[in-house]
Design a protein around this motif. Structure first.
Motif, PDB file in Angstrom:
ATOM      1  N   SER A  86       0.816  -1.223   0.000  1.00  0.00           N
ATOM      2  CA  SER A  86       0.000   0.000   0.000  1.00  0.00           C
ATOM      3  C   SER A  86       0.843   1.263   0.000  1.00  0.00           C
ATOM      4  N   GLY A  87       2.116   1.146  -0.300  1.00  0.00           N
ATOM      5  CA  GLY A  87       2.994   2.306  -0.277  1.00  0.00           C
ATOM      6  C   GLY A  87       3.034   3.043  -1.603  1.00  0.00           C
ATOM      7  N   PRO A  88       3.591   4.228  -1.616  1.00  0.00           N
ATOM      8  CA  PRO A  88       3.633   5.062  -2.816  1.00  0.00           C
ATOM      9  C   PRO A  88       4.595   4.575  -3.890  1.00  0.00           C
ATOM     10  N   ASN A  89       5.488   3.645  -3.563  1.00  0.00           N
ATOM     11  CA  ASN A  89       6.398   3.130  -4.591  1.00  0.00           C
ATOM     12  C   ASN A  89       5.628   2.458  -5.724  1.00  0.00           C
ATOM     13  N   THR A  90       4.434   1.953  -5.422  1.00  0.00           N
ATOM     14  CA  THR A  90       3.620   1.306  -6.441  1.00  0.00           C
ATOM     15  C   THR A  90       3.357   2.243  -7.602  1.00  0.00           C
ATOM     16  N   LEU A  91       2.912   3.467  -7.319  1.00  0.00           N
ATOM     17  CA  LEU A  91       2.595   4.405  -8.397  1.00  0.00           C
ATOM     18  C   LEU A  91       3.850   4.970  -9.045  1.00  0.00           C
ATOM     19  N   PHE A  92       4.964   5.001  -8.318  1.00  0.00           N
ATOM     20  CA  PHE A  92       6.237   5.385  -8.916  1.00  0.00           C
ATOM     21  C   PHE A  92       6.594   4.381 -10.012  1.00  0.00           C
ATOM     22  N   LEU A  93       6.414   3.095  -9.721  1.00  0.00           N
ATOM     23  CA  LEU A  93       6.687   2.049 -10.696  1.00  0.00           C
ATOM     24  C   LEU A  93       5.762   2.187 -11.903  1.00  0.00           C
ATOM     25  N   VAL A  94       4.489   2.404 -11.658  1.00  0.00           N
ATOM     26  CA  VAL A  94       3.525   2.557 -12.749  1.00  0.00           C
ATOM     27  C   VAL A  94       3.940   3.718 -13.646  1.00  0.00           C
ATOM     28  N   ALA A  95       4.319   4.847 -13.049  1.00  0.00           N
ATOM     29  CA  ALA A  95       4.759   6.006 -13.824  1.00  0.00           C
ATOM     30  C   ALA A  95       5.979   5.658 -14.673  1.00  0.00           C
ATOM     31  N   LYS A  96       6.906   4.900 -14.126  1.00  0.00           N
ATOM     32  CA  LYS A  96       8.117   4.534 -14.861  1.00  0.00           C
ATOM     33  C   LYS A  96       7.782   3.622 -16.039  1.00  0.00           C
ATOM     34  N   ILE A  97       6.882   2.666 -15.840  1.00  0.00           N
ATOM     35  CA  ILE A  97       6.475   1.779 -16.936  1.00  0.00           C
ATOM     36  C   ILE A  97       5.807   2.603 -18.035  1.00  0.00           C
ATOM     37  N   ILE A  98       4.940   3.525 -17.651  1.00  0.00           N
ATOM     38  CA  ILE A  98       4.275   4.385 -18.635  1.00  0.00           C
ATOM     39  C   ILE A  98       5.314   5.213 -19.385  1.00  0.00           C
ATOM     40  N   ASP A  99       6.312   5.744 -18.685  1.00  0.00           N
ATOM     41  CA  ASP A  99       7.403   6.480 -19.342  1.00  0.00           C
ATOM     42  C   ASP A  99       8.118   5.609 -20.370  1.00  0.00           C
ATOM     43  N   MET A 100       8.421   4.376 -19.992  1.00  0.00           N
ATOM     44  CA  MET A 100       9.131   3.479 -20.906  1.00  0.00           C
ATOM     45  C   MET A 100       8.295   3.194 -22.150  1.00  0.00           C
ATOM     46  N   VAL A 101       7.010   2.949 -21.970  1.00  0.00           N
ATOM     47  CA  VAL A 101       6.126   2.693 -23.113  1.00  0.00           C
ATOM     48  C   VAL A 101       6.043   3.941 -23.991  1.00  0.00           C
ATOM     49  N   HIS A 102       5.915   5.116 -23.379  1.00  0.00           N
ATOM     50  CA  HIS A 102       5.892   6.380 -24.137  1.00  0.00           C
ATOM     51  C   HIS A 102       7.161   6.525 -24.968  1.00  0.00           C
ATOM     52  N   ASP A 103       8.311   6.240 -24.374  1.00  0.00           N
ATOM     53  CA  ASP A 103       9.573   6.368 -25.096  1.00  0.00           C
ATOM     54  C   ASP A 103       9.618   5.443 -26.309  1.00  0.00           C
ATOM     55  N   ILE A 104       9.177   4.203 -26.134  1.00  0.00           N
ATOM     56  CA  ILE A 104       9.177   3.239 -27.237  1.00  0.00           C
ATOM     57  C   ILE A 104       8.217   3.696 -28.334  1.00  0.00           C
ATOM     58  N   CYS A 105       7.037   4.172 -27.941  1.00  0.00           N
ATOM     59  CA  CYS A 105       6.061   4.659 -28.924  1.00  0.00           C
ATOM     60  C   CYS A 105       6.611   5.870 -29.674  1.00  0.00           C
ATOM     61  N   SER A 106       7.303   6.749 -28.972  1.00  0.00           N
ATOM     62  CA  SER A 106       7.889   7.926 -29.601  1.00  0.00           C
ATOM     63  C   SER A 106       8.970   7.515 -30.607  1.00  0.00           C
ATOM     64  N   GLU A 107       9.824   6.574 -30.219  1.00  0.00           N
ATOM     65  CA  GLU A 107      10.887   6.090 -31.110  1.00  0.00           C
ATOM     66  C   GLU A 107      10.304   5.455 -32.368  1.00  0.00           C
ATOM     67  N   ASN A 108       9.176   4.768 -32.236  1.00  0.00           N
ATOM     68  CA  ASN A 108       8.568   4.044 -33.360  1.00  0.00           C
ATOM     69  C   ASN A 108       7.458   4.830 -34.036  1.00  0.00           C
ATOM     70  N   ASN A 109       7.256   6.084 -33.591  1.00  0.00           N
ATOM     71  CA  ASN A 109       6.200   6.929 -34.143  1.00  0.00           C
ATOM     72  C   ASN A 109       4.847   6.207 -34.133  1.00  0.00           C
ATOM     73  N   SER A 110       4.544   5.590 -32.998  1.00  0.00           N
ATOM     74  CA  SER A 110       3.280   4.859 -32.861  1.00  0.00           C
ATOM     75  C   SER A 110       2.431   5.456 -31.739  1.00  0.00           C
ATOM     76  N   GLN A 111       1.185   5.096 -31.737  1.00  0.00           N
ATOM     77  CA  GLN A 111       0.239   5.639 -30.770  1.00  0.00           C
ATOM     78  C   GLN A 111       0.464   5.021 -29.389  1.00  0.00           C
ATOM     79  N   VAL A 112       0.365   5.853 -28.362  1.00  0.00           N
ATOM     80  CA  VAL A 112       0.489   5.390 -26.979  1.00  0.00           C
ATOM     81  C   VAL A 112      -0.789   4.627 -26.618  1.00  0.00           C
TER      82      VAL A 112
END
Length: 182
Positions: free
Chosen positions: A75-101
């Motif tokens: 129940s700690g805040p690290n959970t949402l930190f991880l979620v934010a990081k995963i979303i960042d990684m997916v955004h980066d991959i989508c940006s590199e491939n010019n694909s939709q998030v």
């Protein structure tokens, strides 16, 4: 006595709770947490990024809805930190491939006794930070609580794209044949 009754985090918001003792000591969402869990998360990012890239490559991009499960989120805040990081990684991959998030479905799992409300109360601030950081291209993120022990089945076949666990699977006495540890 059931293992999950003995090996679990302290629940709630009290002085000895996990939420009170695993907080992020950072000013911005970009900074790494300054605690044991945060250090472990930081060290796992290259492997996590590699796994997310592999998923994108294997699926020829991301599905319209990318489904993530965090096993033993507590129940700690690290959970949402991880979620934010995963979303960042997916955004980066989508940006590199010019694909939709994609849209994100995030399933937070912990034992029935976990106080999911602690995490859910922090969602408005999380969504605000994500919109500030990513703008309108943030991609929708839907967060769910999935109570139960990962010693048993939690999800239907082929329903999750990425499983993550920071400090929970080390409690397993054996690895199920259905779990692949990367």
């Amino acid at each position: 006595m059931l293992t999950e009754k003995v090996l679990h985090m302290n629940t709630g918001n009290g002085d000895s709770s996990y939420a009170s003792n695993s907080y992020l000591q950072c000013v911005q969402i970009d900074l790494f947490p300054k605690n044991l869990q945060g250090t472990g998360l930081q060290r796992s990012f290259p492997v996590l990024n590699e796994a997310i890239n592999k998923i994108a490559n294997d699926l020829n991009g991301f599905p319209r809805s990318f489904k993530i499960a965090d096993l033993g989120c507590s129940s700690g805040p690290n959970t949402l930190f991880l979620v934010a990081k995963i979303i960042d990684m997916v955004h980066d991959i989508c940006s590199e491939n010019n694909s939709q998030v994609p849209q994100f479905q995030v399933f937070l799992n912990d034992l029935f006794e976990n106080d999911f409300n602690t995490v859910f109360r922090s969602l408005p601030a999380f969504y605000t930070k994500m919109r500030e950081k990513k703008g309108d291209d943030c991609g929708s993120c839907f967060v769910y609580g999935v109570p139960g022990s990962f010693y048993g089945r939690l999800f239907p076949n082929e329903s999750i794209h990425l499983f993550h666990s920071s400090y929970a699977v080390h409690w397993l006495s054996r690895v199920s044949i259905n779990i692949i540890v990367v």
